[in-house]
Design a protein around this motif. Structure first.
Motif, PDB file in Angstrom:
ATOM      1  N   GLU A 160      45.334  20.153   6.301  1.00 58.15           N
ATOM      2  CA  GLU A 160      44.655  21.254   6.990  1.00 58.15           C
ATOM      3  C   GLU A 160      43.340  20.807   7.624  1.00 58.15           C
ATOM      4  N   HIS A 161      42.625  19.892   6.955  1.00 56.67           N
ATOM      5  CA  HIS A 161      41.335  19.456   7.489  1.00 56.67           C
ATOM      6  C   HIS A 161      41.477  18.706   8.810  1.00 56.67           C
ATOM      7  N   LEU A 162      42.669  18.136   9.065  1.00 58.93           N
ATOM      8  CA  LEU A 162      42.895  17.435  10.330  1.00 58.93           C
ATOM      9  C   LEU A 162      42.938  18.411  11.504  1.00 58.93           C
ATOM     10  N   LEU A 163      43.223  19.674  11.216  1.00 65.68           N
ATOM     11  CA  LEU A 163      43.371  20.687  12.263  1.00 65.68           C
ATOM     12  C   LEU A 163      42.075  21.443  12.543  1.00 65.68           C
ATOM     13  N   GLU A 164      41.038  21.192  11.747  1.00 61.95           N
ATOM     14  CA  GLU A 164      39.771  21.875  11.959  1.00 61.95           C
ATOM     15  C   GLU A 164      39.095  21.379  13.236  1.00 61.95           C
ATOM     16  N   PRO A 165      38.321  22.240  13.908  1.00 65.52           N
ATOM     17  CA  PRO A 165      37.618  21.815  15.133  1.00 65.52           C
ATOM     18  C   PRO A 165      36.783  20.561  14.870  1.00 65.52           C
ATOM     19  N   ASN A 166      36.852  19.639  15.802  1.00 63.61           N
ATOM     20  CA  ASN A 166      36.217  18.336  15.615  1.00 63.61           C
ATOM     21  C   ASN A 166      35.762  17.831  16.975  1.00 63.61           C
ATOM     22  N   GLU A 167      34.494  17.469  17.089  1.00 56.85           N
ATOM     23  CA  GLU A 167      33.951  17.011  18.369  1.00 56.85           C
ATOM     24  C   GLU A 167      34.114  15.507  18.571  1.00 56.85           C
ATOM     25  N   GLU A 168      34.552  14.797  17.527  1.00 58.38           N
ATOM     26  CA  GLU A 168      34.608  13.341  17.612  1.00 58.38           C
ATOM     27  C   GLU A 168      36.011  12.788  17.809  1.00 58.38           C
ATOM     28  N   TYR A 169      36.991  13.350  17.082  1.00 53.70           N
ATOM     29  CA  TYR A 169      38.330  12.750  17.076  1.00 53.70           C
ATOM     30  C   TYR A 169      39.427  13.798  17.201  1.00 53.70           C
ATOM     31  N   THR A 170      40.587  13.334  17.617  1.00 55.24           N
ATOM     32  CA  THR A 170      41.845  14.021  17.336  1.00 55.24           C
ATOM     33  C   THR A 170      42.673  13.072  16.483  1.00 55.24           C
ATOM     34  N   TYR A 171      43.755  13.604  15.906  1.00 54.07           N
ATOM     35  CA  TYR A 171      44.540  12.809  14.969  1.00 54.07           C
ATOM     36  C   TYR A 171      46.009  12.800  15.366  1.00 54.07           C
ATOM     37  N   MET A 172      46.684  11.731  14.939  1.00 49.17           N
ATOM     38  CA  MET A 172      48.143  11.685  14.954  1.00 49.17           C
ATOM     39  C   MET A 172      48.600  11.156  13.603  1.00 49.17           C
ATOM     40  N   LYS A 173      49.622  11.778  13.047  1.00 47.12           N
ATOM     41  CA  LYS A 173      50.214  11.324  11.791  1.00 47.12           C
ATOM     42  C   LYS A 173      51.716  11.504  11.852  1.00 47.12           C
ATOM     43  N   THR A 174      52.451  10.479  11.419  1.00 48.72           N
ATOM     44  CA  THR A 174      53.907  10.552  11.382  1.00 48.72           C
ATOM     45  C   THR A 174      54.383  10.241   9.967  1.00 48.72           C
ATOM     46  N   PRO A 175      55.656  10.626   9.684  1.00 50.66           N
ATOM     47  CA  PRO A 175      56.554  11.422  10.529  1.00 50.66           C
ATOM     48  C   PRO A 175      56.206  12.906  10.459  1.00 50.66           C
ATOM     49  N   SER A 176      56.530  13.613  11.524  1.00 49.42           N
ATOM     50  CA  SER A 176      56.123  15.012  11.667  1.00 49.42           C
ATOM     51  C   SER A 176      54.609  15.048  11.595  1.00 49.42           C
ATOM     52  N   GLY A 177      54.010  15.848  10.748  1.00 47.42           N
ATOM     53  CA  GLY A 177      52.562  15.816  10.605  1.00 47.42           C
ATOM     54  C   GLY A 177      51.818  16.473  11.738  1.00 47.42           C
ATOM     55  N   VAL A 178      50.965  15.687  12.440  1.00 47.98           N
ATOM     56  CA  VAL A 178      50.146  16.223  13.522  1.00 47.98           C
ATOM     57  C   VAL A 178      50.200  15.294  14.722  1.00 47.98           C
ATOM     58  N   CYS A 179      49.885  15.852  15.889  1.00 46.37           N
ATOM     59  CA  CYS A 179      49.803  15.055  17.104  1.00 46.37           C
ATOM     60  C   CYS A 179      48.618  15.558  17.921  1.00 46.37           C
ATOM     61  N   THR A 180      48.400  14.969  19.080  1.00 41.85           N
ATOM     62  CA  THR A 180      47.260  15.319  19.920  1.00 41.85           C
ATOM     63  C   THR A 180      47.713  16.080  21.162  1.00 41.85           C
ATOM     64  N   ARG A 181      46.983  17.168  21.462  1.00 42.87           N
ATOM     65  CA  ARG A 181      47.234  17.927  22.682  1.00 42.87           C
ATOM     66  C   ARG A 181      46.139  17.597  23.704  1.00 42.87           C
ATOM     67  N   ILE A 182      46.555  17.321  24.934  1.00 40.99           N
ATOM     68  CA  ILE A 182      45.637  17.073  26.039  1.00 40.99           C
ATOM     69  C   ILE A 182      45.802  18.198  27.055  1.00 40.99           C
ATOM     70  N   VAL A 183      44.684  18.819  27.451  1.00 36.78           N
ATOM     71  CA  VAL A 183      44.722  19.859  28.474  1.00 36.78           C
ATOM     72  C   VAL A 183      43.959  19.350  29.693  1.00 36.78           C
ATOM     73  N   ILE A 184      44.694  19.138  30.782  1.00 38.64           N
ATOM     74  CA  ILE A 184      44.100  18.695  32.038  1.00 38.64           C
ATOM     75  C   ILE A 184      43.726  19.928  32.862  1.00 38.64           C
ATOM     76  N   PRO A 185      42.487  20.011  33.372  1.00 32.81           N
ATOM     77  CA  PRO A 185      42.056  21.212  34.113  1.00 32.81           C
ATOM     78  C   PRO A 185      42.696  21.282  35.494  1.00 32.81           C
ATOM     79  N   ALA A 186      43.997  21.520  35.510  1.00 32.49           N
ATOM     80  CA  ALA A 186      44.762  21.468  36.760  1.00 32.49           C
ATOM     81  C   ALA A 186      44.297  22.513  37.769  1.00 32.49           C
TER      82      ALA A 186
END
Length: 459
Positions: free
Chosen positions: A286-312
């Motif tokens: 759960e702590h990996l999903l908390e707002p964070n100004e420094e990092y995003t995380y990826m963990k496998t298998p399943s787990g968490v990944c990183t979302r990128i939002v491009i200001p299209a």
């Protein structure tokens, strides 16, 4: 027109070398006709990055994971699986067991030698258990399946306490490298299964041979096994093959005309023709999903990944009718943790629109550099490089100009063929990465900066 393209190429290279700026630059005024003058623009934007949970991933495979490990940062990972077994059409025992009785039955969990066969502490004691599947499996290859929907959890067929490194195997046997040697050792966990199961199996071949006419009728009779761990933490086996053997004796006549007793076995394997359902459960993340100004995380298998939002939407307003030429995208990782059995960064990741992830993996797609881009990890620079991803932005601007572009970065397993013409080889398949791994990705302002290169010809 070839001259124009050449000049434009030099201009784009010049902008890349000189860094980004938002000024309009006129290209080649001294050698181009007035009507052919081109202009190149470099606009700076900032993406948003966050960590999102992956409740499950698509995992159609005959391999699997079995065990439980804990990482101080990335939490608990528990893995197990349900498997069917392949049955040849019109199967029957190769010989008639002596007095119609089988001797025993064993289930084998086989894995590769050395660290390629397991993760974590090779001497951590673990207990594996096998349960009977009670109804035919559905073709659900997502890793959040509930084994209780398919199994009788009250009837234990067999269990075995083991360590990934089997201390009972002598060095002389372990050091045999010739796989054709009859003493060649393949690491395995052997679980004795109730002989009643084996006897019922043989009796069915005699009393109801139609059960073995095809795979579907066999699955109705013998839906498979659920393999899990009930005790221990610290290691996960990378299961390469699952099989069960039924052992029995039969009587025959030797060359001298004398009756003799022969010991033999019947073998059934998990193959690509049947279903294996892998369960992977992540806890304490759960702590990996908390707002964070420094990092995003990826963990496998399943787990968490990183979302990128491009200001299209903002990009579209600023570039207007310019030609979109380049959007080079990279992601920089932080050094891996240095504690014992720390997880490693995945070697490959895929970047793709969030709404296309399901179809990408279910349809066995590979990178196309249009909507799906592969990022290769450099251990020297700790950077995932995706190259020019302007194609996916262009398609998004054409179909959804008022919405931002949401992309996911997902670790993957890649198989490839070497090629003298293609650096890094030619990809033959991409699938979700099922080996435990993890990485922190930088998301400070400088790391989130992107430069969009566009051009316009003087009309």
């Amino acid at each position: 027109m070839e001259i124009k393209n050449l000049i434009l190429g030099f201009a784009l290279g010049g902008v890349l070398l000189s860094g980004c700026n938002d000024e309009l630059s006129q290209v080649g005024p001294s050698i181009q006709p007035d009507a052919d003058r081109s202009f190149v623009y470099a606009d700076t934007f900032y993406v948003e990055a966050s960590t999102v949970k992956l409740d499950s991933v698509y995992a159609r495979t005959v391999s699997g994971l079995l065990g439980d490990i804990y990482d101080p940062l990335y939490g608990h990972l528990t893995t197990d699986y349900i498997c069917q077994f392949y049955c040849p059409e019109d199967y029957k025992f190769a010989h008639e067991p002596l007095d119609g009785k089988v001797d025993s039955m064993a289930f084998f969990i086989m894995y590769n030698r050395g660290e390629n066969g397991y993760m974590g502490d090779s001497l951590a004691p673990m207990t594996a258990q096998v349960y009977q599947v009670t109804k035919p499996l559905e073709r659900n290859y997502y890793t959040n399946m509930d084994p209780k929907q398919y199994c009788d959890m009250q009837t234990l067929l067999g269990e075995k306490t083991y360590t990934a490194y089997d201390m009972s195997i002598s060095d002389s046997i372990r050091n045999i490298t010739d796989s054709s040697d009859p003493n060649y050792y393949t690491p395995n966990v052997r679980i004795r299964i109730s002989t009643d199961v084996a006897q019922r199996f043989y009796d069915e071949t005699v009393n109801n041979p139609e059960t073995f006419q095809n795979q579907d009728s066999f699955n109705q009779f013998f839906p498979g096994f659920y393999v899990t761990t009930s005790f221990g933490t610290g290691s996960i086996l990378k299961v390469a093959q699952s099989s069960f053997f039924i052992y029995y004796k039969y009587q025959t006549t030797n060359e001298a005309g004398r009756d003799t007793i022969i010991h033999t076995r019947e073998q059934f394997n998990v193959t690509k023709e049947v279903i294996q359902m892998n369960r992977m459960e992540n806890a304490n993340i759960e702590h990996l999903l908390e707002p964070n100004e420094e990092y995003t995380y990826m963990k496998t298998p399943s787990g968490v990944c990183t979302r990128i939002v491009i200001p299209a939407a903002e990009i579209g307003r600023r570039i207007g009718d310019h030609i979109l030429n380049n959007l080079n995208f990279t992601m920089e990782a932080m050094p891996q943790e240095d504690w014992l059995y720390a997880l490693e960064a995945p070697s490959y990741v895929m970047l793709m629109p969030e709404d296309s992830v399901k179809s990408f993996f279910e349809n066995n797609k590979i990178e196309d550099n249009i909507t799906a881009f592969r990022g290769d990890y450099s251990t020297s620079t700790r950077v995932y490089s995706f190259g020019n991803i302007s194609n996916v932005l262009q398609l998004h601007l054409e179909s959804n100009p008022d919405e931002d572009l949401r992309l996911l970065v997902i670790p993957v397993n890649r198989t490839y063929e070497t090629s003298q013409y293609t650096e890094g080889g030619i990809t033959t398949s991409i699938s979700n990465y099922l080996i435990p791994s993890a990485v922190k990705l930088k998301k400070d302002k400088e790391s989130r900066k992107i430069v969009v290169l566009t051009s316009q010809y003087d009309q």
